[in-house]
Design an enzyme around this catalytic site. Structure first.
Site, PDB file in Angstrom:
ATOM      1  N   GLY A  12      36.896   1.454 -23.221  1.00  0.00           N
ATOM      2  CA  GLY A  12      36.169   2.664 -23.617  1.00  0.00           C
ATOM      3  C   GLY A  12      35.667   3.402 -22.389  1.00  0.00           C
ATOM      4  O   GLY A  12      34.596   4.023 -22.401  1.00  0.00           O
ATOM      5  N   ALA A  13      36.461   3.364 -21.325  1.00  0.00           N
ATOM      6  CA  ALA A  13      36.013   3.891 -20.020  1.00  0.00           C
ATOM      7  C   ALA A  13      35.763   5.394 -20.046  1.00  0.00           C
ATOM      8  O   ALA A  13      35.023   5.910 -19.212  1.00  0.00           O
ATOM      9  CB  ALA A  13      37.045   3.540 -18.949  1.00  0.00           C
ATOM     10  N   ALA A  14      36.372   6.105 -21.014  1.00  0.00           N
ATOM     11  CA  ALA A  14      36.151   7.556 -21.079  1.00  0.00           C
ATOM     12  C   ALA A  14      34.908   7.913 -21.896  1.00  0.00           C
ATOM     13  O   ALA A  14      34.551   9.081 -21.988  1.00  0.00           O
ATOM     14  CB  ALA A  14      37.376   8.237 -21.703  1.00  0.00           C
ATOM     15  N   GLN A  16      30.810   7.637 -23.539  1.00  0.00           N
ATOM     16  CA  GLN A  16      29.505   7.933 -22.934  1.00  0.00           C
ATOM     17  C   GLN A  16      28.868   6.721 -22.272  1.00  0.00           C
ATOM     18  O   GLN A  16      28.261   6.859 -21.217  1.00  0.00           O
ATOM     19  CB  GLN A  16      28.524   8.610 -23.860  1.00  0.00           C
ATOM     20  CG  GLN A  16      28.549   8.469 -25.320  1.00  0.00           C
ATOM     21  CD  GLN A  16      27.123   8.650 -25.855  1.00  0.00           C
ATOM     22  OE1 GLN A  16      26.333   9.371 -25.265  1.00  0.00           O
ATOM     23  NE2 GLN A  16      26.809   7.990 -26.953  1.00  0.00           N
ATOM     24  N   GLY A  18      30.558   4.265 -20.929  1.00  0.00           N
ATOM     25  CA  GLY A  18      31.388   4.108 -19.725  1.00  0.00           C
ATOM     26  C   GLY A  18      30.891   4.983 -18.592  1.00  0.00           C
ATOM     27  O   GLY A  18      30.808   4.552 -17.437  1.00  0.00           O
ATOM     28  N   GLY A 131      30.567  -2.878 -28.079  1.00  0.00           N
ATOM     29  CA  GLY A 131      31.031  -2.065 -29.226  1.00  0.00           C
ATOM     30  C   GLY A 131      30.518  -2.649 -30.530  1.00  0.00           C
ATOM     31  O   GLY A 131      30.560  -3.856 -30.746  1.00  0.00           O
ATOM     32  N   ASP A 160      17.995  -4.682 -27.445  1.00  0.00           N
ATOM     33  CA  ASP A 160      16.866  -5.001 -28.333  1.00  0.00           C
ATOM     34  C   ASP A 160      15.761  -5.703 -27.534  1.00  0.00           C
ATOM     35  O   ASP A 160      14.574  -5.430 -27.719  1.00  0.00           O
ATOM     36  CB  ASP A 160      17.337  -5.923 -29.471  1.00  0.00           C
ATOM     37  CG  ASP A 160      18.584  -5.389 -30.138  1.00  0.00           C
ATOM     38  OD1 ASP A 160      18.476  -4.654 -31.123  1.00  0.00           O
ATOM     39  OD2 ASP A 160      19.699  -5.684 -29.648  1.00  0.00           O
ATOM     40  N   HIS A 188      22.402  -7.797 -33.666  1.00  0.00           N
ATOM     41  CA  HIS A 188      22.046  -6.481 -33.122  1.00  0.00           C
ATOM     42  C   HIS A 188      22.086  -5.487 -34.281  1.00  0.00           C
ATOM     43  O   HIS A 188      23.082  -4.793 -34.503  1.00  0.00           O
ATOM     44  CB  HIS A 188      23.015  -6.080 -32.001  1.00  0.00           C
ATOM     45  CG  HIS A 188      22.796  -4.668 -31.525  1.00  0.00           C
ATOM     46  ND1 HIS A 188      21.604  -4.231 -30.990  1.00  0.00           N
ATOM     47  CD2 HIS A 188      23.610  -3.587 -31.539  1.00  0.00           C
ATOM     48  CE1 HIS A 188      21.704  -2.945 -30.691  1.00  0.00           C
ATOM     49  NE2 HIS A 188      22.904  -2.533 -31.015  1.00  0.00           N
TER      50      HIS A 188
HETATM   51  P1  NAD Z   1      32.089   6.913 -27.257  1.00  0.00           P
HETATM   52  O1  NAD Z   1      32.697   7.430 -28.509  1.00  0.00           O
HETATM   53  O2  NAD Z   1      31.419   7.875 -26.319  1.00  0.00           O
HETATM   54  O3  NAD Z   1      33.192   6.159 -26.419  1.00  0.00           O
HETATM   55  C1  NAD Z   1      34.013   5.177 -26.980  1.00  0.00           C
HETATM   56  C2  NAD Z   1      35.257   5.101 -26.143  1.00  0.00           C
HETATM   57  O4  NAD Z   1      36.015   4.009 -26.642  1.00  0.00           O
HETATM   58  C3  NAD Z   1      36.122   6.367 -26.239  1.00  0.00           C
HETATM   59  O5  NAD Z   1      36.531   6.769 -24.946  1.00  0.00           O
HETATM   60  C4  NAD Z   1      37.312   5.879 -27.079  1.00  0.00           C
HETATM   61  O6  NAD Z   1      38.511   6.569 -26.770  1.00  0.00           O
HETATM   62  C5  NAD Z   1      37.369   4.420 -26.651  1.00  0.00           C
HETATM   63  N1  NAD Z   1      38.155   3.555 -27.544  1.00  0.00           N
HETATM   64  C6  NAD Z   1      38.318   3.650 -28.886  1.00  0.00           C
HETATM   65  N2  NAD Z   1      39.178   2.713 -29.312  1.00  0.00           N
HETATM   66  C7  NAD Z   1      39.527   2.000 -28.222  1.00  0.00           C
HETATM   67  C8  NAD Z   1      40.406   0.906 -28.019  1.00  0.00           C
HETATM   68  N3  NAD Z   1      41.074   0.341 -29.023  1.00  0.00           N
HETATM   69  N4  NAD Z   1      40.558   0.422 -26.762  1.00  0.00           N
HETATM   70  C9  NAD Z   1      39.892   0.978 -25.717  1.00  0.00           C
HETATM   71  N5  NAD Z   1      39.079   2.044 -25.852  1.00  0.00           N
HETATM   72  C10 NAD Z   1      38.894   2.520 -27.082  1.00  0.00           C
HETATM   73  O7  NAD Z   1      31.097   5.738 -27.668  1.00  0.00           O
HETATM   74  P2  NAD Z   1      29.920   5.078 -26.811  1.00  0.00           P
HETATM   75  O8  NAD Z   1      28.685   5.843 -27.070  1.00  0.00           O
HETATM   76  O9  NAD Z   1      30.383   4.846 -25.433  1.00  0.00           O
HETATM   77  O10 NAD Z   1      29.734   3.708 -27.615  1.00  0.00           O
HETATM   78  C11 NAD Z   1      30.727   2.717 -27.608  1.00  0.00           C
HETATM   79  C12 NAD Z   1      30.352   1.589 -28.566  1.00  0.00           C
HETATM   80  O11 NAD Z   1      29.171   0.933 -28.108  1.00  0.00           O
HETATM   81  C13 NAD Z   1      30.044   2.057 -29.988  1.00  0.00           C
HETATM   82  O12 NAD Z   1      30.598   1.140 -30.911  1.00  0.00           O
HETATM   83  C14 NAD Z   1      28.534   2.010 -30.040  1.00  0.00           C
HETATM   84  O13 NAD Z   1      28.049   1.869 -31.365  1.00  0.00           O
HETATM   85  C15 NAD Z   1      28.285   0.771 -29.209  1.00  0.00           C
HETATM   86  N6  NAD Z   1      26.911   0.577 -28.711  1.00  0.00           N
HETATM   87  C16 NAD Z   1      26.432  -0.692 -28.712  1.00  0.00           C
HETATM   88  C17 NAD Z   1      25.163  -0.959 -28.250  1.00  0.00           C
HETATM   89  C18 NAD Z   1      24.611  -2.359 -28.263  1.00  0.00           C
HETATM   90  O14 NAD Z   1      23.409  -2.534 -27.965  1.00  0.00           O
HETATM   91  N7  NAD Z   1      25.375  -3.393 -28.570  1.00  0.00           N
HETATM   92  C19 NAD Z   1      24.379   0.098 -27.765  1.00  0.00           C
HETATM   93  C20 NAD Z   1      24.908   1.387 -27.759  1.00  0.00           C
HETATM   94  C21 NAD Z   1      26.183   1.619 -28.261  1.00  0.00           C
HETATM   95  C1  LMR Z   2      21.797   1.130 -30.332  1.00  0.00           C
HETATM   96  O1  LMR Z   2      21.142   0.174 -30.721  1.00  0.00           O
HETATM   97  O2  LMR Z   2      21.283   2.124 -29.772  1.00  0.00           O
HETATM   98  C2  LMR Z   2      23.299   1.087 -30.494  1.00  0.00           C
HETATM   99  O3  LMR Z   2      23.692  -0.065 -31.164  1.00  0.00           O
HETATM  100  C3  LMR Z   2      23.847   2.311 -31.140  1.00  0.00           C
HETATM  101  C4  LMR Z   2      23.510   2.364 -32.607  1.00  0.00           C
HETATM  102  O4  LMR Z   2      24.414   2.634 -33.402  1.00  0.00           O
HETATM  103  O5  LMR Z   2      22.355   2.141 -32.944  1.00  0.00           O
END
Ligand code: NAD
Ligand code: LMR
Length: 327
Positions: A12-14, A16, A18, A131, A160, A188
């Site tokens: 997911g390097a592209a 937010q 990332g 993710g 958290d 989470h």
């Molecule tokens: P985003 O939409 O800005 O970026 C996600 C990226 O993943 C995109 O560039 C997309 O093209 C890429 N992607 C999609 N499918 C893919 C695949 N099969 N292989 C590789 N790359 C792939 O999202 P974000 O804001 O960067 O969030 C990413 C994930 O992190 C989300 O699922 C979000 O809910 C999660 N997140 C988790 C936590 C946590 O505490 N665990 C906190 C914040 C966000």
């Molecule tokens: C967070 O806790 O901020 C992330 O898991 C994003 C979300 O969907 O809440």
């Protein structure tokens, strides 16, 4: 003599997260200021031009520790020989969704990526799943990688944990850095149970300092549990910089150690605290020599057991919901 470079995959390097994460890894915030890194970046094919743009910016920072960058849409290229894999790439939720609503959209990504890690990653790879739903995606990746040790797979509860620290700091008027022994049990998700019964500030018990059970159940736990939704509501986008920061904290502590301090990691249960084997659960851990240990012996009172049962039930329901992906 310079250390050999460590290979770090970021999926997911592209995206937010990332964009907040890569520059800090390249700057040495995650693995140390003396640790060269090679970044191996994965995204889906249509996102590769955007990844190239991010890499141009990485180049323009001229980070002394950044030895090389690989860009690919093939998990087997991204995970080849990696020491650390940050599995971020997945769809984020939008307003009105719970994280578990992402299971259908995201679960399948982690079977493919778990299998690729199984085939090509270092046998000591440290995997952090960010993710969402992070615990169950980490469980899927672990189950899809039968030739790697289960302990190599973890889920991110550190956001958290950090949120809980900052709420306690605000409530007590004490610095975040003075709080010890605070941790978060479970998933989470809003069911997570942030537990400050054993936390101390300068040797004083936090529970006694706060002395307000209603604040605990009616303010603190909902604030930490629903913080992700509050950020989505306010920003129109899910948390990114704080998520990247938590990922850095999680991996740094796992690799470099916690110096005896307790932090929270989502790890496959070994049966500790009655959590069934393999459930990817937030536990209090300490890290030393590149390994985490679940800290034993905390008393679980009736209120805590009830909260732990709720978050465990949610994880077991999520697990049942992805059984079809695991054959
Ligand atoms: P985003 O939409 O800005 O970026 C996600 C990226 O993943 C995109 O560039 C997309 O093209 C890429 N992607 C999609 N499918 C893919 C695949 N099969 N292989 C590789 N790359 C792939 O999202 P974000 O804001 O960067 O969030 C990413 C994930 O992190 C989300 O699922 C979000 O809910 C999660 N997140 C988790 C936590 C946590 O505490 N665990 C906190 C914040 C966000
Ligand atoms: C967070 O806790 O901020 C992330 O898991 C994003 C979300 O969907 O809440």
């Amino acid at each position: 003599m310079a250390k050999p470079a460590m290979r770090v995959a970021v999926t997911g390097a592209a995206g937010q997260i990332g964009y907040s994460l890569l520059f800090r890894i390249a700057n040495g915030d995650m693995l140390g200021k003396d640790q060269p890194v090679i970044l191996q970046l994965l995204d889906i094919t249509p996102a590769l031009p955007a990844v190239k743009g991010v890499v141009m910016e990485l180049e323009d920072c001229a980070f002394p520790l950044l030895q090389d960058v690989v860009i690919t849409d093939d998990p087997k290229v991204a995970f080849k020989d990696v020491d650390v894999a940050l599995l971020v790439g997945a769809r984020p939720r939008s307003k009105g969704m719970e994280r578990k609503d992402l299971l259908e959209a995201n679960g399948a990504i982690f079977t493919v990526q778990g299998a690729a890690l199984n085939e090509v990653a270092s046998r000591n790879v440290k995997v952090l799943v960010v993710g969402n739903p992070a615990n169950t995606n980490a469980y899927i990746a672990m189950k899809s990688a039968p030739n790697l040790p289960k302990e190599n797979f973890t889920a991110m509860l550190r956001l958290d944990h950090n949120r809980a620290l900052s709420q306690i700091a605000a409530k007590t008027g004490k610095p975040v850095a003075s709080i010890e022994n605070l941790f978060v049990w479970g998933n989470h998700s809003p069911t997570m149970y942030a537990d400050y019964r054993f936390a101390t500030i300068d040797g004083q018990n936090v529970k006694a300092l706060i002395n307000d059970e209603v604040w605990n159940s009616d303010v603190f736990l909902p604030t930490v549990g629903k913080r992700g939704a509050a950020i989505i509501e306010a920003r129109g986008l899910s948390s990114a910089a704080s998520a990247a920061n938590a990922a850095i904290d999680h991996v740094r502590d796992w690799v470099l150690g916690t110096n005896g301090k307790i932090v929270t990691m989502g790890v496959p249960s070994d049966g500790s605290y009655g959590i069934p084997q393999d459930v990817m659960f937030g536990f209090p851990v300490k890290c030393e020599n590149g390994k985490y240990t679940i800290v034993q012996g905390y008393e679980i009172d009736a209120f805590s057991q009830e909260r732990i049962n709720i978050t465990l039930k949610e994880l077991e329901d999520e697990k049942a919901g992805v059984a079809h992906l695991l054959g």
